[in-house]
Enzyme design. Structure first.
Site, short mmCIF file in Angstrom:
data_model
loop_
_atom_site.label_atom_id
_atom_site.label_comp_id
_atom_site.label_asym_id
_atom_site.label_seq_id
_atom_site.Cartn_x
_atom_site.Cartn_y
_atom_site.Cartn_z
N THR A 248 52.79 17.30 55.09
CA THR A 248 53.89 16.73 55.87
C THR A 248 53.58 16.78 57.36
O THR A 248 54.03 15.92 58.13
CB THR A 248 55.19 17.51 55.55
OG1 THR A 248 55.54 17.21 54.21
CG2 THR A 248 56.33 17.11 56.47
N SER B 257 49.82 17.84 49.49
CA SER B 257 49.19 19.03 48.88
C SER B 257 49.65 19.28 47.46
O SER B 257 49.05 20.09 46.76
CB SER B 257 49.38 20.26 49.75
OG SER B 257 50.64 20.86 49.56
N THR C 42 52.85 22.11 52.88
CA THR C 42 53.48 23.40 52.59
C THR C 42 53.48 23.71 51.09
O THR C 42 53.54 24.87 50.70
CB THR C 42 54.95 23.43 53.07
OG1 THR C 42 55.67 22.37 52.44
CG2 THR C 42 55.05 23.29 54.58
N ASP C 43 53.44 22.65 50.25
CA ASP C 43 53.73 22.87 48.83
C ASP C 43 52.72 23.74 48.10
O ASP C 43 53.10 24.50 47.19
CB ASP C 43 53.88 21.52 48.11
CG ASP C 43 55.20 20.84 48.46
OD1 ASP C 43 56.11 21.54 48.97
OD2 ASP C 43 55.34 19.63 48.24
#
Ligand code: SIN
Length: 327
Positions: free
Chosen positions: A23, A68, A100-101
């Site tokens: 992101t 990700s 972030t995932d």
């Protein structure tokens, strides 16, 4: 309690920024749309435009540009090799921009494989680059500041002014800017206006494993390890399906199984029976907890071993690497 202060770096330091997407590199068709955007669209050079950290010379490299959630062995391999390359050069530290995932998984993977004595800092954003108030630029600036901090070491994650270690960091919120937690132990420290304040020491890295890095570079495919969740009504059919597939085609079949158990890594009895069948068929099985905090306390009485300190996604990586080393 925070009790130790580190001054900002005194002189020029080289920090290499490796872009992988996320992101932080996301772009929306409508400026200010924080949900309907595509991750992994903006190049790392563009992310760095306008970012200056006093006393730091920056060099950027694009390793990948993905969402990700789609992280895979190919990107991990390329990233580990580029990090290893730069860690062998005269650099103060490395920053990796990442979604972030799966950030905690990549952090733990790099921690396990590279065991760096210098800082390797992952950073991210919860809002895309096209947001009216993006969090990426500040996170990136903070990550560069941490990477250039004398004495900093290990694989770290920096988000929302907080510094986490690779072992403990977990994404715990799908929307908040401060989306990460280090669980019961708390974060390593904070960075405020370029100033690092530590609550704990820099994390200890595991022993360096050059042979493992060699395997990462050369072995394909990597050992397949699946995660199966225990829950009310869980049964053994998923595990049995994996066993049937393994029997049909051992080359792509499952080699390891992480069981995300309830509470202290307990399993539904039907899942436990299936896991024992898997173990008898030669699959390496470990149990851990699906609880987001705390750790499994080993009783020593269980038939299936537990991955005491790791949540399921990190236990999967640890098992994959150990199968790779054993293979
Ligand atoms: C991703 O993980 O690449 C998308 C989500 C995010 O970065 O917050």
């Amino acid at each position: 309690m925070i009790d130790k202060c580190i001054a900002s770096p005194p002189g020029p330091a080289k920090v290499v920024v490796l872009g992988t997407g996320g992101t932080i590199a996301g772009r929306a068709a409508v400026q200010g749309d924080n949900l309907g955007y595509r991750a992994g669209e903006v190049g790392v050079d563009e992310l760095l435009a306008g970012i200056e950290v006093p006393g730091v010379a920056l060099q950027a490299e694009q390793v990948a540009n993905i969402d990700s959630k789609d992280m895979d062995a190919g990107v991990w391999r390329a990233l580990a090799l580029r990090c290893a390359h730069w860690l062998a050069q005269d650099v103060a530290g490395i920053v990796v921009t990442h979604g972030t995932d799966t950030l905690e998984e990549t952090a733990f993977f790099l921690h396990s494989v590279l065991a760096p004595r210098r800082p390797l800092v992952l950073t991210c954003a919860m809002r895309p680059a096209t947001s009216l108030a993006p969090d990426g630029p500040q996170n990136l600036r903070d990550a560069i500041g941490v990477a250039a901090t004398p004495g900093a070491a290990g694989v770290l994650a920096v988000c929302a002014g907080t510094i986490h270690g690779a072992q403990a960091v977990q994404k715990v919120h799908p929307y908040r800017l401060d989306a990460f937690s280090s669980g019961d132990l708390g974060p390593l420290g904070v960075i405020e206006e370029g100033r690092v304040t530590l609550a704990q020491g820099w994390p200890a890295s595991p022993p360096a494993a050059p042979a493992l890095l060699q395997r990462i570079a050369e072995q394909a495919p990597w050992p397949r390890v699946e995660i199966v969740l225990s829950h009310a009504g869980a049964g053994g059919r998923l595990v049995d399906a994996l066993l049937r597939e393994r029997a049909q085609d051992p080359a792509v079949g499952v080699q390891g199984l992480v069981l995300a158990g309830t509470g202290n890594a307990t399993l539904h009895r039907d899942l436990e029976s299936a896991a024992q069948r898997a173990q008898a068929a030669g699959v390496t099985v470990v149990r851990t907890t699906r609880c987001p905090f705390g750790r499994v306390l080993a009783s020593g009485a269980e038939a299936l071993p537990e991955a005491v300190d790791l949540p399921p996604v990190k236990a999967r990586i640890a098992l994959m690497l150990s199968l790779m080393q054993a293979g």
